[in-house]
Design a protein around this motif. Structure first.
Motif, PDB file in Angstrom:
ATOM      1  N   PRO A 160       0.822  -1.213   0.000  1.00  0.00           N
ATOM      2  CA  PRO A 160       0.000   0.000   0.000  1.00  0.00           C
ATOM      3  C   PRO A 160       0.860   1.270   0.000  1.00  0.00           C
ATOM      4  CG  PRO A 160      -0.916  -1.606   1.514  1.00  0.00           C
ATOM      5  CD  PRO A 160       0.412  -2.152   1.053  1.00  0.00           C
ATOM      6  N   GLY A 161       0.495   2.200  -0.869  1.00  0.00           N
ATOM      7  CA  GLY A 161       1.256   3.434  -1.008  1.00  0.00           C
ATOM      8  C   GLY A 161       2.234   3.401  -2.155  1.00  0.00           C
ATOM      9  N   ALA A 162       2.451   2.198  -2.728  1.00  0.00           N
ATOM     10  CA  ALA A 162       3.445   2.063  -3.800  1.00  0.00           C
ATOM     11  C   ALA A 162       3.016   2.814  -5.060  1.00  0.00           C
ATOM     12  CB  ALA A 162       3.682   0.591  -4.116  1.00  0.00           C
ATOM     13  N   PHE A 163       1.728   2.778  -5.377  1.00  0.00           N
ATOM     14  CA  PHE A 163       1.294   3.437  -6.614  1.00  0.00           C
ATOM     15  C   PHE A 163       1.595   4.928  -6.567  1.00  0.00           C
ATOM     16  CE2 PHE A 163      -1.571   5.870  -9.245  1.00  0.00           C
ATOM     17  CZ  PHE A 163      -1.496   5.202 -10.456  1.00  0.00           C
ATOM     18  N   ALA A 164       1.235   5.570  -5.488  1.00  0.00           N
ATOM     19  CA  ALA A 164       1.469   7.018  -5.382  1.00  0.00           C
ATOM     20  C   ALA A 164       2.955   7.336  -5.456  1.00  0.00           C
ATOM     21  CB  ALA A 164       0.875   7.546  -4.080  1.00  0.00           C
ATOM     22  N   ALA A 165       3.774   6.521  -4.804  1.00  0.00           N
ATOM     23  CA  ALA A 165       5.218   6.768  -4.809  1.00  0.00           C
ATOM     24  C   ALA A 165       5.803   6.585  -6.205  1.00  0.00           C
ATOM     25  CB  ALA A 165       5.905   5.832  -3.818  1.00  0.00           C
ATOM     26  N   LEU A 166       5.397   5.525  -6.885  1.00  0.00           N
ATOM     27  CA  LEU A 166       5.922   5.254  -8.225  1.00  0.00           C
ATOM     28  C   LEU A 166       5.403   6.270  -9.234  1.00  0.00           C
ATOM     29  CD1 LEU A 166       5.583   1.368  -8.173  1.00  0.00           C
ATOM     30  CD2 LEU A 166       7.728   2.652  -8.192  1.00  0.00           C
ATOM     31  N   ASP A 167       4.130   6.612  -9.117  1.00  0.00           N
ATOM     32  CA  ASP A 167       3.538   7.601 -10.017  1.00  0.00           C
ATOM     33  C   ASP A 167       4.240   8.947  -9.896  1.00  0.00           C
ATOM     34  OD1 ASP A 167       1.260   8.522 -11.795  1.00  0.00           O
ATOM     35  OD2 ASP A 167       0.881   9.794 -10.059  1.00  0.00           O
ATOM     36  N   LYS A 168       4.641   9.288  -8.694  1.00  0.00           N
ATOM     37  CA  LYS A 168       5.298  10.576  -8.450  1.00  0.00           C
ATOM     38  C   LYS A 168       6.745  10.589  -8.940  1.00  0.00           C
ATOM     39  CE  LYS A 168       6.399  13.864  -4.753  1.00  0.00           C
ATOM     40  NZ  LYS A 168       6.299  14.149  -3.292  1.00  0.00           N
ATOM     41  N   LYS A 169       7.459   9.495  -8.725  1.00  0.00           N
ATOM     42  CA  LYS A 169       8.892   9.500  -9.024  1.00  0.00           C
ATOM     43  C   LYS A 169       9.214   9.117 -10.469  1.00  0.00           C
ATOM     44  CE  LYS A 169      11.885   6.445  -7.963  1.00  0.00           C
ATOM     45  NZ  LYS A 169      12.843   5.518  -7.366  1.00  0.00           N
ATOM     46  N   ALA A 170       8.284   8.453 -11.164  1.00  0.00           N
ATOM     47  CA  ALA A 170       8.573   7.970 -12.514  1.00  0.00           C
ATOM     48  C   ALA A 170       8.914   9.125 -13.452  1.00  0.00           C
ATOM     49  CB  ALA A 170       7.380   7.188 -13.058  1.00  0.00           C
ATOM     50  N   LEU A 171      10.003   8.988 -14.176  1.00  0.00           N
ATOM     51  CA  LEU A 171      10.431   9.981 -15.153  1.00  0.00           C
ATOM     52  C   LEU A 171       9.942   9.535 -16.528  1.00  0.00           C
ATOM     53  CD1 LEU A 171      14.131  10.307 -13.898  1.00  0.00           C
ATOM     54  CD2 LEU A 171      12.206  11.825 -13.347  1.00  0.00           C
ATOM     55  N   GLN A 172       8.926  10.210 -17.051  1.00  0.00           N
ATOM     56  CA  GLN A 172       8.340   9.849 -18.343  1.00  0.00           C
ATOM     57  C   GLN A 172       9.231  10.411 -19.458  1.00  0.00           C
ATOM     58  OE1 GLN A 172       4.081  10.741 -18.486  1.00  0.00           O
ATOM     59  NE2 GLN A 172       3.937  10.460 -16.271  1.00  0.00           N
ATOM     60  N   LEU A 173      10.288   9.683 -19.747  1.00  0.00           N
ATOM     61  CA  LEU A 173      11.347  10.209 -20.602  1.00  0.00           C
ATOM     62  C   LEU A 173      11.102  10.016 -22.091  1.00  0.00           C
ATOM     63  CD1 LEU A 173      14.382   8.985 -18.462  1.00  0.00           C
ATOM     64  CD2 LEU A 173      13.479  11.313 -18.607  1.00  0.00           C
ATOM     65  N   VAL A 174      10.371   8.988 -22.461  1.00  0.00           N
ATOM     66  CA  VAL A 174      10.148   8.695 -23.881  1.00  0.00           C
ATOM     67  C   VAL A 174       8.668   8.421 -24.115  1.00  0.00           C
ATOM     68  CG1 VAL A 174      12.471   7.792 -24.284  1.00  0.00           C
ATOM     69  CG2 VAL A 174      10.690   6.251 -23.473  1.00  0.00           C
TER      70      VAL A 174
END
Length: 268
Positions: free
Chosen positions: A153-167
């Motif tokens: 629990p909480g992983a989605f928010a953390a990953l959604d926030k930190k993910a760098l949408q580079l391509v």
């Protein structure tokens, strides 16, 4: 669905033989290497010359909707070709290959099959992804984030926030200076834009061929996300386009896809 499409293709081909004509194929970026090989094998078998362009599937669909004259569209998902079919721009959808998500990382990340989620969540690890909605790879990645939430629990928010949408966005390559034919994962890690990238396993295989020290790990079962690749022959395409579609689905075409790391649903 494949059987219906094969019947439609067969009926068109049976109508009248047509001389080979140049064809235009739009494809997902992850298909570049395999599709270029398939196009050449098709030509050598007596088929037409194929002019192929590659990019994020959503962007390629939008170009077709905007009026680009295309004969075949090969997407990294089923949604984009299905949309063209629903809009009256494309024929039946056919699934011709499958892929999976892998984690690709620089050696310093210490990535293993057992710590994928831990490494992805680590604040010190720059996590690169593709762009959802524009590119199916991004959509599959966010589906993985939702699976992570069920585990932690909480992983989605953390990953959604930190993910760098580079391509994956229409202007991503230009902004980064990413060469058109570069392997995105290998290039991003080599040029210090990311430490770890979530992308297709086929891309990971190709990246590791360029940089053997890269670590490529399939997502564990609880995080695994599969990708179905679909193609459609566009309306107004010549019968030769259906011959190319059949070649992609033939043992010869499926063998090339398999050699590139794809799972091949129609291979014997």
């Amino acid at each position: 669905m494949r059987r219906l499409a094969a019947v439609v293709i067969g009926c068109v081909l049976a109508a009248a033989p047509v001389p080979a004509a140049d064809l235009t194929l739009y494809g997902a970026g992850s298909l570049r290497g395999a599709m270029l090989r398939i196009a050449e094998a098709f030509r050598q078998s007596g088929g037409a010359e194929v002019a192929a362009s590659f990019g994020p599937s959503g962007t390629m669909r939008e170009k077709i909707e905007a009026g680009d004259e295309v004969d075949i569209f090969a997407s990294a998902d089923t949604g984009h070709p299905q949309r063209l079919n629903q809009e009256g721009l494309g024929g039946p959808l056919v699934v011709f290959a499958r892929n999976r998500l892998c984690a690709i990382a620089a050696p310093k990340v210490g990535l293993t099959a057992d710590n994928v989620l831990d490494r992805a969540l680590d604040p010190a690890v720059r996590l690169g992804t593709s762009t959802p909605r524009n590119d199916p790879s991004g959509d599959y990645t966010w589906a993985m984030f939702r699976k992570a939430e069920a585990i932690r629990p909480g992983a989605f928010a953390a990953l959604d926030k930190k993910a760098l949408q580079l391509v994956g966005a229409p202007d991503s390559a230009r902004k980064l200076g990413l060469p058109e034919d570069a392997n995105a994962a290998a290039w991003l890690i080599e040029h210090d834009r990311a430490d770890m990238f979530l992308g297709y396993c086929t891309s990971g295989k190709a990246a590791q061929a360029e940089w053997p020290d890269l670590v490529v790990v399939p997502l564990p079962k609880e995080l695994a996300v599969g990708a179905a690749y679909g193609l459609t022959v566009l309306k107004e395409a010549p019968p030769e386009a259906y011959r190319l579609a059949l070649f992609i689905l033939s043992p010869a075409g499926q063998a090339i896809l398999a050699e590139s790391g794809f799972d091949t649903p129609t291979a014997p």
